[in-house]
Write a protein that holds these residues in place. Structure first.
Motif, PDB file in Angstrom:
ATOM      1  N   PHE A 182       0.838  -1.197   0.000  1.00 59.23           N
ATOM      2  CA  PHE A 182       0.000   0.000   0.000  1.00 59.23           C
ATOM      3  C   PHE A 182       0.874   1.249   0.000  1.00 59.23           C
ATOM      4  O   PHE A 182       1.693   1.428   0.905  1.00 59.23           O
ATOM      5  CB  PHE A 182      -0.881   0.044   1.262  1.00 59.23           C
ATOM      6  CG  PHE A 182      -1.916  -1.033   1.329  1.00 59.23           C
ATOM      7  CD1 PHE A 182      -1.573  -2.316   1.749  1.00 59.23           C
ATOM      8  CD2 PHE A 182      -3.225  -0.783   0.960  1.00 59.23           C
ATOM      9  CE1 PHE A 182      -2.516  -3.324   1.802  1.00 59.23           C
ATOM     10  CE2 PHE A 182      -4.187  -1.786   1.020  1.00 59.23           C
ATOM     11  CZ  PHE A 182      -3.829  -3.066   1.432  1.00 59.23           C
ATOM     12  N   ASP A 183       0.668   2.081  -0.997  1.00 61.15           N
ATOM     13  CA  ASP A 183       1.173   3.445  -0.901  1.00 61.15           C
ATOM     14  C   ASP A 183       0.511   4.121   0.304  1.00 61.15           C
ATOM     15  O   ASP A 183      -0.557   3.696   0.743  1.00 61.15           O
ATOM     16  CB  ASP A 183       0.830   4.183  -2.208  1.00 61.15           C
ATOM     17  CG  ASP A 183       1.048   5.659  -2.099  1.00 61.15           C
ATOM     18  OD1 ASP A 183       2.204   6.062  -1.871  1.00 61.15           O
ATOM     19  OD2 ASP A 183       0.062   6.412  -2.216  1.00 61.15           O
ATOM     20  N   ASN A 184       1.134   5.160   0.837  1.00 63.33           N
ATOM     21  CA  ASN A 184       0.528   5.839   1.990  1.00 63.33           C
ATOM     22  C   ASN A 184      -0.198   7.140   1.625  1.00 63.33           C
ATOM     23  O   ASN A 184      -1.419   7.191   1.650  1.00 63.33           O
ATOM     24  CB  ASN A 184       1.603   6.113   3.053  1.00 63.33           C
ATOM     25  CG  ASN A 184       1.027   6.760   4.292  1.00 63.33           C
ATOM     26  OD1 ASN A 184      -0.069   6.392   4.726  1.00 63.33           O
ATOM     27  ND2 ASN A 184       1.722   7.731   4.855  1.00 63.33           N
ATOM     28  N   ASP A 185       0.557   8.175   1.230  1.00 61.74           N
ATOM     29  CA  ASP A 185      -0.061   9.485   0.976  1.00 61.74           C
ATOM     30  C   ASP A 185      -1.047   9.399  -0.186  1.00 61.74           C
ATOM     31  O   ASP A 185      -0.678   9.073  -1.309  1.00 61.74           O
ATOM     32  CB  ASP A 185       1.023  10.523   0.646  1.00 61.74           C
ATOM     33  CG  ASP A 185       1.995  10.742   1.794  1.00 61.74           C
ATOM     34  OD1 ASP A 185       1.534  11.123   2.880  1.00 61.74           O
ATOM     35  OD2 ASP A 185       3.200  10.510   1.599  1.00 61.74           O
ATOM     36  N   GLY A 186      -2.298   9.702   0.072  1.00 61.83           N
ATOM     37  CA  GLY A 186      -3.316   9.668  -0.968  1.00 61.83           C
ATOM     38  C   GLY A 186      -3.938   8.296  -1.175  1.00 61.83           C
ATOM     39  O   GLY A 186      -4.910   8.164  -1.910  1.00 61.83           O
ATOM     40  N   THR A 187      -3.359   7.285  -0.527  1.00 60.20           N
ATOM     41  CA  THR A 187      -3.918   5.933  -0.616  1.00 60.20           C
ATOM     42  C   THR A 187      -4.493   5.504   0.734  1.00 60.20           C
ATOM     43  O   THR A 187      -5.542   4.874   0.803  1.00 60.20           O
ATOM     44  CB  THR A 187      -2.853   4.934  -1.094  1.00 60.20           C
ATOM     45  OG1 THR A 187      -2.443   5.292  -2.419  1.00 60.20           O
ATOM     46  CG2 THR A 187      -3.385   3.508  -1.111  1.00 60.20           C
ATOM     47  N   LEU A 188      -3.803   5.869   1.810  1.00 60.81           N
ATOM     48  CA  LEU A 188      -4.281   5.515   3.147  1.00 60.81           C
ATOM     49  C   LEU A 188      -4.675   6.732   3.978  1.00 60.81           C
ATOM     50  O   LEU A 188      -5.410   6.606   4.952  1.00 60.81           O
ATOM     51  CB  LEU A 188      -3.201   4.719   3.897  1.00 60.81           C
ATOM     52  CG  LEU A 188      -2.785   3.383   3.271  1.00 60.81           C
ATOM     53  CD1 LEU A 188      -1.668   2.732   4.096  1.00 60.81           C
ATOM     54  CD2 LEU A 188      -3.969   2.435   3.150  1.00 60.81           C
ATOM     55  N   PRO A 204      -4.851  11.479   3.554  1.00 59.25           N
ATOM     56  CA  PRO A 204      -4.807  12.565   2.561  1.00 59.25           C
ATOM     57  C   PRO A 204      -3.396  13.074   2.297  1.00 59.25           C
ATOM     58  O   PRO A 204      -2.496  12.948   3.138  1.00 59.25           O
ATOM     59  CB  PRO A 204      -5.653  13.675   3.209  1.00 59.25           C
ATOM     60  CG  PRO A 204      -6.490  12.989   4.235  1.00 59.25           C
ATOM     61  CD  PRO A 204      -5.655  11.859   4.742  1.00 59.25           C
ATOM     62  N   GLU A 205      -3.237  13.677   1.113  1.00 59.80           N
ATOM     63  CA  GLU A 205      -1.964  14.294   0.743  1.00 59.80           C
ATOM     64  C   GLU A 205      -2.162  15.744   0.319  1.00 59.80           C
ATOM     65  O   GLU A 205      -1.227  16.395  -0.138  1.00 59.80           O
ATOM     66  CB  GLU A 205      -1.304  13.509  -0.381  1.00 59.80           C
ATOM     67  CG  GLU A 205      -2.124  13.508  -1.667  1.00 59.80           C
ATOM     68  CD  GLU A 205      -1.606  12.524  -2.700  1.00 59.80           C
ATOM     69  OE1 GLU A 205      -0.496  11.981  -2.533  1.00 59.80           O
ATOM     70  OE2 GLU A 205      -2.331  12.278  -3.676  1.00 59.80           O
ATOM     71  N   GLN A 206      -3.380  16.241   0.461  1.00 57.78           N
ATOM     72  CA  GLN A 206      -3.686  17.636   0.132  1.00 57.78           C
ATOM     73  C   GLN A 206      -3.984  18.408   1.411  1.00 57.78           C
ATOM     74  O   GLN A 206      -4.474  17.805   2.363  1.00 57.78           O
ATOM     75  CB  GLN A 206      -4.912  17.722  -0.801  1.00 57.78           C
ATOM     76  CG  GLN A 206      -4.767  16.956  -2.093  1.00 57.78           C
ATOM     77  CD  GLN A 206      -3.789  17.569  -3.073  1.00 57.78           C
ATOM     78  OE1 GLN A 206      -3.269  18.657  -2.827  1.00 57.78           O
ATOM     79  NE2 GLN A 206      -3.504  16.861  -4.159  1.00 57.78           N
ATOM     80  N   GLY A 230      -2.374   1.961  -4.906  1.00 55.54           N
ATOM     81  CA  GLY A 230      -1.711   3.249  -5.003  1.00 55.54           C
ATOM     82  C   GLY A 230      -2.697   4.311  -5.429  1.00 55.54           C
ATOM     83  O   GLY A 230      -3.900   4.063  -5.528  1.00 55.54           O
ATOM     84  N   ASN A 231      -2.190   5.509  -5.711  1.00 55.54           N
ATOM     85  CA  ASN A 231      -3.098   6.569  -6.143  1.00 55.54           C
ATOM     86  C   ASN A 231      -2.473   7.535  -7.136  1.00 55.54           C
ATOM     87  O   ASN A 231      -3.126   8.491  -7.528  1.00 55.54           O
ATOM     88  CB  ASN A 231      -3.593   7.385  -4.945  1.00 55.54           C
ATOM     89  CG  ASN A 231      -2.564   8.402  -4.493  1.00 55.54           C
ATOM     90  OD1 ASN A 231      -1.440   8.023  -4.159  1.00 55.54           O
ATOM     91  ND2 ASN A 231      -2.907   9.671  -4.519  1.00 55.54           N
ATOM     92  N   SER A 232      -1.203   7.326  -7.512  1.00 58.38           N
ATOM     93  CA  SER A 232      -0.584   8.345  -8.365  1.00 58.38           C
ATOM     94  C   SER A 232       0.413   7.709  -9.322  1.00 58.38           C
ATOM     95  O   SER A 232       0.697   6.505  -9.252  1.00 58.38           O
ATOM     96  CB  SER A 232       0.121   9.403  -7.506  1.00 58.38           C
ATOM     97  OG  SER A 232       1.400   8.925  -7.102  1.00 58.38           O
ATOM     98  N   ASP A 233       0.986   8.544 -10.172  1.00 56.87           N
ATOM     99  CA  ASP A 233       2.006   8.046 -11.097  1.00 56.87           C
ATOM    100  C   ASP A 233       3.223   7.496 -10.349  1.00 56.87           C
ATOM    101  O   ASP A 233       3.973   6.698 -10.907  1.00 56.87           O
ATOM    102  CB  ASP A 233       2.442   9.165 -12.048  1.00 56.87           C
ATOM    103  CG  ASP A 233       1.361   9.461 -13.086  1.00 56.87           C
ATOM    104  OD1 ASP A 233       0.314   8.772 -13.065  1.00 56.87           O
ATOM    105  OD2 ASP A 233       1.555  10.381 -13.896  1.00 56.87           O
ATOM    106  N   GLY A 234       3.422   7.920  -9.124  1.00 56.23           N
ATOM    107  CA  GLY A 234       4.511   7.372  -8.309  1.00 56.23           C
ATOM    108  C   GLY A 234       4.317   5.911  -7.966  1.00 56.23           C
ATOM    109  O   GLY A 234       5.233   5.252  -7.479  1.00 56.23           O
ATOM    110  N   ASP A 235       3.102   5.401  -8.230  1.00 54.35           N
ATOM    111  CA  ASP A 235       2.808   3.990  -7.960  1.00 54.35           C
ATOM    112  C   ASP A 235       2.777   3.145  -9.230  1.00 54.35           C
ATOM    113  O   ASP A 235       2.539   1.930  -9.157  1.00 54.35           O
ATOM    114  CB  ASP A 235       1.456   3.865  -7.240  1.00 54.35           C
ATOM    115  CG  ASP A 235       1.436   4.639  -5.945  1.00 54.35           C
ATOM    116  OD1 ASP A 235       2.380   4.458  -5.146  1.00 54.35           O
ATOM    117  OD2 ASP A 235       0.505   5.427  -5.732  1.00 54.35           O
ATOM    118  N   LEU A 236       3.006   3.782 -10.369  1.00 56.78           N
ATOM    119  CA  LEU A 236       2.897   3.068 -11.644  1.00 56.78           C
ATOM    120  C   LEU A 236       3.790   1.825 -11.667  1.00 56.78           C
ATOM    121  O   LEU A 236       3.333   0.712 -11.964  1.00 56.78           O
ATOM    122  CB  LEU A 236       3.270   4.024 -12.794  1.00 56.78           C
ATOM    123  CG  LEU A 236       3.322   3.420 -14.197  1.00 56.78           C
ATOM    124  CD1 LEU A 236       1.958   2.904 -14.629  1.00 56.78           C
ATOM    125  CD2 LEU A 236       3.833   4.453 -15.225  1.00 56.78           C
TER     126      LEU A 236
END
Ligand SMILES: [Ca+2]
Ligand SMILES: [Ca+2]
Lengths: 320, 320
Positions: free
Chosen positions: A55-61, A63-65, A247-253
């Motif tokens: 699991f990614d954390n920021d934006g997946t578990l 918020p990141e905003q 994940g939730n972003s391109d950083g998880d691609l």
């Protein structure tokens, strides 16, 4: 006498492992994958020692905003350390932080950000840093929700993690965030123990000082656990390939590619932030957590997209 | 009818968790520590999630003489790759390997060794490297014992690991050896899964090639998990401080300091190679696994010294 209540709707509700998820493609994909992975004798069965979910954390578990929690931590720490560093008043990127000048901060770019993070994260022992993080978490409030950051775990994701663990999966966090920033609280908030947290790191040095062994945190990047770094971090840490990735972003691609393109059944999930009312709505144009290439790659790879607004009955614990 | 056999000597023998250890200070220290750590309500009680035991590998769990197993692997691999690298015939340190010239090899020093290791360990994908290690292990024989390296686990140490795990400890390997060299076989040989192996590493790079995600092994050192690197590796990987540490050389000094100088009851153990008949006898003057500073530091720190000759009834599985 007992038949009624036990077979009635309360029992049915209890047997639903994902009660905070609306029925939809994402929920069905998660349930179907776990059912297949845990049914012996089928081609999609996954032996228990290979049941690894990342699991990614920021934006997946959580918020990141409007900015990553760890960036808020770094800014607060620069402000706290400013009296000891008078030169910062005239030096970027520190001046931008102290002036609250977000434009100048953005102009400092990645290099400026690294300098801030080093100032905030290095120069102390590992155990002192843990204490600094814990004290910050106890007092800091999220600027939008006005609550402690650790109150902001996405409840449907906690359900997924608990559901996977109940089915023999080990759940790992694989985040671009700092590993030592996360470890003090991931067990309490997500049920993920320190040894199952993979993240970015700075170098540390062992030293005996006054007869005591200490690990000192150095102002030098060790590893960036983001984008193509995520499969590297997973391999270095776990030594096994996951079968499920969130994940939730391109950083998880690359983490999703590494997990799902292995010639066996797997689960890839992207959280799409579509809920401006309960959380935030953003994707292709966001500064933090941009979701663009990974969103385009999802259909062809069979990855599930969680539409936060439609798929989640509730986002936060306080959100009723 | 059942009382006799159940209460007789077979039952007693079974209840001894360390039957291959002679009664002595080392065995008693291990038993006393585990008893204290697992007795609730005492000051030395260790909660289950903090029961972490770390083990060096070479010289602690299997032999390291006449040379490290991984060095034998590297030399065999250089020989195997020589036909593809004709220039090696005239280039040190490769020439020394191909000529079997150990003196020239020693003169190549640490830099030469790193060059050899890179040639043997880089330039392939992570999964291809696993296959290379497995094939080598299947055919290689230890030069002294004439057996597969994986037959050479020290049986009394397997007992200690099993005993600790039966008491709720997680057992980790923390070795100067390459993490990807160890992971293919540590579960089978020691019962230690890939995610609980910490070691030295080279860098890897994630890349999509022909639509397949791959991790490529690069000829660049990432981390040396030896000496002061061991506490660093432990912290990076586990994020918790061990309560028990087993080593055999000065390369374990800092790991034992980190484990035992934490202001609580702990267990530090050094294996002393004193058994020239069954294994090897060496310490302060050895090229591999020098035990000198750590031996001097043991009494003052309360570390136990295992005298292999006297403390172990048996060394290897084939040793009867
Ligand atoms: Ca993210
Ligand atoms: Ca050793």
């Amino acid at each position: 006498m007992l038949g009624g209540p036990l077979l009635g709707s309360p029992a049915l509700a209890q047997s639903d492992p994902l009660p905070l998820w609306n029925d939809g493609a994402a929920r069905r994909a998660i349930l179907a994958f776990v059912a297949a992975a845990t049914t012996p004798g089928t081609p999609d069965f996954v032996p228990p020692d290979q049941r690894i979910a990342v699991f990614d954390n920021d934006g997946t578990l959580w918020p990141e905003q409007p900015m990553y929690g760890q960036l808020a931590f770094a800014l607060d720490r620069v402000r706290a350390l400013a009296p000891l560093n008078p030169a910062w008043k005239n030096r970027q990127p520190f001046k931008a932080v102290l002036d609250g000048d977000l434009k100048a901060l953005a102009e400092a770019g990645e290099r400026g950000l690294v300098e801030l993070v080093m100032a905030a994260h290095a120069g102390m022992t590992a155990s002192d840093f843990t204490g600094i993080v814990e004290r910050w978490l106890a007092s800091a409030r999220h600027p939008h929700f006005g609550r402690p950051y650790t109150d902001l775990a996405y409840q449907p994701m906690l359900e997924v993690m608990a559901y996977l663990r109940a089915n023999g999966f080990r759940t790992f966090i694989v985040s671009g965030g700092g590993v030592e920033f996360m470890r003090p609280w991931t067990e309490r908030v997500y049920g993920v123990p320190p040894g199952q947290v993979i993240g970015s790191s700075i170098k540390t040095r062992f030293e005996m000082r006054d007869g005591r062994p200490e690990l000192f945190r150095l102002p030098e990047i060790d590893f960036i656990d983001d984008g193509p770094g995520k499969p590297v971090g997973i391999n270095a840490h776990i030594g096994q390939r996951p079968v499920a990735a969130f994940g939730n972003s391109d950083g998880d691609l690359q983490m999703l590619q590494w997990t799902t393109l292995a010639g066996r059944r797997s689960l890839g999930v992207l959280i799409h932030h579509t809920d401006a009312a309960r959380e935030f709505a953003y994707d292709r144009d966001s500064e933090f957590g941009r979701l663009d290439k990974a969103l385009d790659a999802a259909p062809g790879n069979g990855w599930s997209i969680v539409n936060m607004k439609d798929d989640w009955k509730q986002v936060f614990a306080f959100d009723r």
